[in-house]
Design an enzyme around this catalytic site. Sequence first.
Site, mmCIF file in Angstrom:
data_model
loop_
_atom_site.group_PDB
_atom_site.id
_atom_site.type_symbol
_atom_site.label_atom_id
_atom_site.label_comp_id
_atom_site.label_asym_id
_atom_site.label_seq_id
_atom_site.Cartn_x
_atom_site.Cartn_y
_atom_site.Cartn_z
ATOM 1 N N GLY A 204 0.622 -1.144 0.104
ATOM 2 C CA GLY A 204 -0.030 -0.374 -0.057
ATOM 3 C C GLY A 204 1.186 1.027 0.128
ATOM 4 N N VAL A 208 0.087 5.003 4.491
ATOM 5 C CA VAL A 208 -0.271 3.607 5.969
ATOM 6 C C VAL A 208 0.814 2.490 6.752
ATOM 7 C CG1 VAL A 208 -1.979 1.950 6.655
ATOM 8 C CG2 VAL A 208 -2.292 4.129 5.418
ATOM 9 N N GLY A 209 2.096 2.977 5.293
ATOM 10 C CA GLY A 209 2.900 1.621 5.619
ATOM 11 C C GLY A 209 3.500 2.401 6.887
ATOM 12 N N GLU A 226 5.371 -3.119 1.561
ATOM 13 C CA GLU A 226 5.823 -3.180 -0.092
ATOM 14 C C GLU A 226 4.612 -1.520 -0.783
ATOM 15 O OE1 GLU A 226 6.644 -4.465 -2.520
ATOM 16 O OE2 GLU A 226 7.884 -6.723 -1.625
ATOM 17 N N CYS A 260 1.926 0.226 -8.603
ATOM 18 C CA CYS A 260 2.660 0.670 -8.509
ATOM 19 C C CYS A 260 3.705 0.609 -8.655
ATOM 20 C CB CYS A 260 2.866 -0.628 -7.015
ATOM 21 S SG CYS A 260 2.959 -1.887 -7.456
HETATM 22 P P1 NAD Z 1 -3.255 2.185 1.625
HETATM 23 O O1 NAD Z 1 -2.245 2.569 1.824
HETATM 24 O O2 NAD Z 1 -4.046 3.201 1.390
HETATM 25 O O3 NAD Z 1 -4.411 0.847 1.221
HETATM 26 C C1 NAD Z 1 -3.304 -0.178 2.487
HETATM 27 C C2 NAD Z 1 -4.092 -1.359 2.825
HETATM 28 O O4 NAD Z 1 -4.341 -0.591 4.239
HETATM 29 C C3 NAD Z 1 -5.364 -1.336 2.957
HETATM 30 O O5 NAD Z 1 -5.764 -2.621 2.923
HETATM 31 C C4 NAD Z 1 -6.398 -0.652 3.747
HETATM 32 O O6 NAD Z 1 -7.912 -0.961 4.269
HETATM 33 C C5 NAD Z 1 -5.520 0.041 4.440
HETATM 34 N N1 NAD Z 1 -6.017 1.160 5.397
HETATM 35 C C6 NAD Z 1 -6.317 2.223 4.591
HETATM 36 N N2 NAD Z 1 -5.824 3.254 5.587
HETATM 37 C C7 NAD Z 1 -5.494 3.077 6.909
HETATM 38 C C8 NAD Z 1 -4.910 2.786 8.643
HETATM 39 N N3 NAD Z 1 -5.145 4.469 7.810
HETATM 40 N N4 NAD Z 1 -5.373 1.846 9.311
HETATM 41 C C9 NAD Z 1 -4.945 1.104 9.000
HETATM 42 N N5 NAD Z 1 -5.148 0.801 8.068
HETATM 43 C C10 NAD Z 1 -5.388 1.233 6.740
HETATM 44 O O7 NAD Z 1 -3.050 1.741 -0.273
HETATM 45 P P2 NAD Z 1 -3.846 1.890 -1.520
HETATM 46 O O8 NAD Z 1 -4.061 3.017 -2.023
HETATM 47 O O9 NAD Z 1 -4.883 0.659 -1.390
HETATM 48 O O10 NAD Z 1 -2.547 1.366 -2.860
HETATM 49 C C11 NAD Z 1 -1.822 2.529 -3.404
HETATM 50 C C12 NAD Z 1 -0.219 2.718 -3.019
HETATM 51 O O11 NAD Z 1 -0.146 1.666 -2.776
HETATM 52 C C13 NAD Z 1 0.290 3.290 -3.890
HETATM 53 O O12 NAD Z 1 1.365 4.395 -3.253
HETATM 54 C C14 NAD Z 1 1.731 2.321 -5.127
HETATM 55 O O13 NAD Z 1 2.316 2.635 -4.652
HETATM 56 C C15 NAD Z 1 0.894 1.497 -3.207
HETATM 57 N N6 NAD Z 1 1.083 0.012 -4.425
HETATM 58 C C16 NAD Z 1 2.915 -0.519 -3.535
HETATM 59 C C17 NAD Z 1 2.931 -1.664 -4.450
HETATM 60 C C18 NAD Z 1 4.076 -2.415 -4.320
HETATM 61 O O14 NAD Z 1 4.009 -3.939 -4.677
HETATM 62 N N7 NAD Z 1 4.991 -1.549 -3.974
HETATM 63 C C19 NAD Z 1 1.832 -2.277 -5.343
HETATM 64 C C20 NAD Z 1 0.750 -1.690 -5.276
HETATM 65 C C21 NAD Z 1 0.091 -0.705 -4.734
#
Ligand code: NAD
Length: 471
Positions: A204, A208-209, A226, A260
């Site tokens: 993600g 959030v990471g 990731e 991503c």
């Molecule tokens: P996100 O960080 O918003 O969400 C990812 C996960 O986190 C979801 O399961 C969501 O329910 C959870 N989440 C969201 N907010 C949270 C919070 N405040 N507390 C706890 N959990 C929470 O990411 P996204 O919008 O789903 O994806 C987009 C991002 O992910 C982009 O930055 C993209 O580059 C990255 N991404 C990386 C990869 C990779 O393999 N490296 C792949 C796809 C996407």
Amino acid sequence: DHSWVSIIEIDENAISKKSASDVVETLRTAFATGRTKPLKYREGQLKGLRRFLEKCSEDIEKALYKDLRKHKMECTMCEIELVLNDLRHTIYDFKNWAKPKKPEKRLVNILDGVYIYKDPYGVVLIMGAWNYPILLSLGPVVGALAAGNAVILKPSELSPATANVMAKLLPKYLDPECFQVYLGGIEETTELLKERFDYIFFTGSTMVGKIVHQAAAKHLTPTTLELGGKSPLYLDETVNMSKATRRILWGKYLNSGQTCVAPDYLLCTKPVQEKFLQEARKVIVEFYGQDPKKSPHLSRIVTERHFRRLVKFITFENVAIGGSYDETERIISPTVLINVSADDPIMKEEIFGPILPIVNVKDAGEAIDFINSKEKPLALYIFSKKKDVQKMFLTKTSAGTVCVNETITQLTTENLPFGGVGSSGMGNYHGKYGFDTFSHHKAVLVKDYSMFTDISLSLRNPPYTPMKENM
Ligand code: NAD
């Protein structure tokens, strides 16, 4: 026909009925019995996952259409087949990966057994993203199951149809006491993250990471993150512009830029920009027709919030190609922006949409300085035939992955580890790298009771006589 709700009822706001602690408890109890460890059991789970992907492909495609208007071809090519490939390769090889390894021995250990055992961590949490909701949820699951873990999968709530399909159908194919899908949004995920896991694998955003990493730190849980960021693409005049433009725009507009590893922005000189724009105008029509908004080959932007964020980047004085959008369908036509500077809002965050800004630089050296002034990207793309230019980027910049004269496919090359560095993440997976990520590498030393061993060990025992000291 996408009226498939009759096949599976979809509840867009479905949250898991069981509490997070109950789910973790079920998995922990099952893991403690040791049943996930035998290789036969793991093979059964991997084959179950394979059957799910093969038998439910139609449901998956319909769900991906509902969530993202993803074209059937992209569902197969970028989601189902990629996980199936990883599964085939893993089912074939994981028994070898699981064998205790015997590292090279030094003279002092010549009589000893020296081994590295690959132990499953235990109960692992896998959190997926919405943009490739099958690939990014089930890809990590392959490594986790092969390594003998019990898994709790939390798919993204922003791709609810796909999350529902996994939650409803996967338990029919996998052991439900060792694999559970947990549905929910931020509130439920926050609760979930309070639990103690043995490993967390998160895909993600960087923001959030950080939240996940902090939650993991409370229990000293190891994590793989990731994440994302702005992946640059450098283009010079030495390439065949027609071929290069096709490769670049395929990678940029795939899933409407919600990838991503999509090239985020392009760095090139002004003359290269002119040649690129000339080709890009032709290629966009070739890929998506005269009015790309009507093309069935472009995915939808995931939510209204994401859509509004993206259209704000389209300031008309900068539009060289595209720039139009359809608010009801949440489609943005493939767009290229010029005269973009480092201070513009579009250069301050990951774009994650079908908008390609071009930043002009005078040469490769300036492009490298530009890249190094930003966070380390997940992917770096170099489009140049010059070996010394390629080498310069490879040695003077840091990125999770690099791809030369091509986009995206570094991710699908099975024998390469996939992961970020710095703010684009930590750790990696795919194939054996996934298996290793989900295994604790346990160091094991085995001594014997031979006379030689005993004499050599006795030399270390007190009293420390001068004779022993001088040995
Ligand atoms: P996100 O960080 O918003 O969400 C990812 C996960 O986190 C979801 O399961 C969501 O329910 C959870 N989440 C969201 N907010 C949270 C919070 N405040 N507390 C706890 N959990 C929470 O990411 P996204 O919008 O789903 O994806 C987009 C991002 O992910 C982009 O930055 C993209 O580059 C990255 N991404 C990386 C990869 C990779 O393999 N490296 C792949 C796809 C996407």
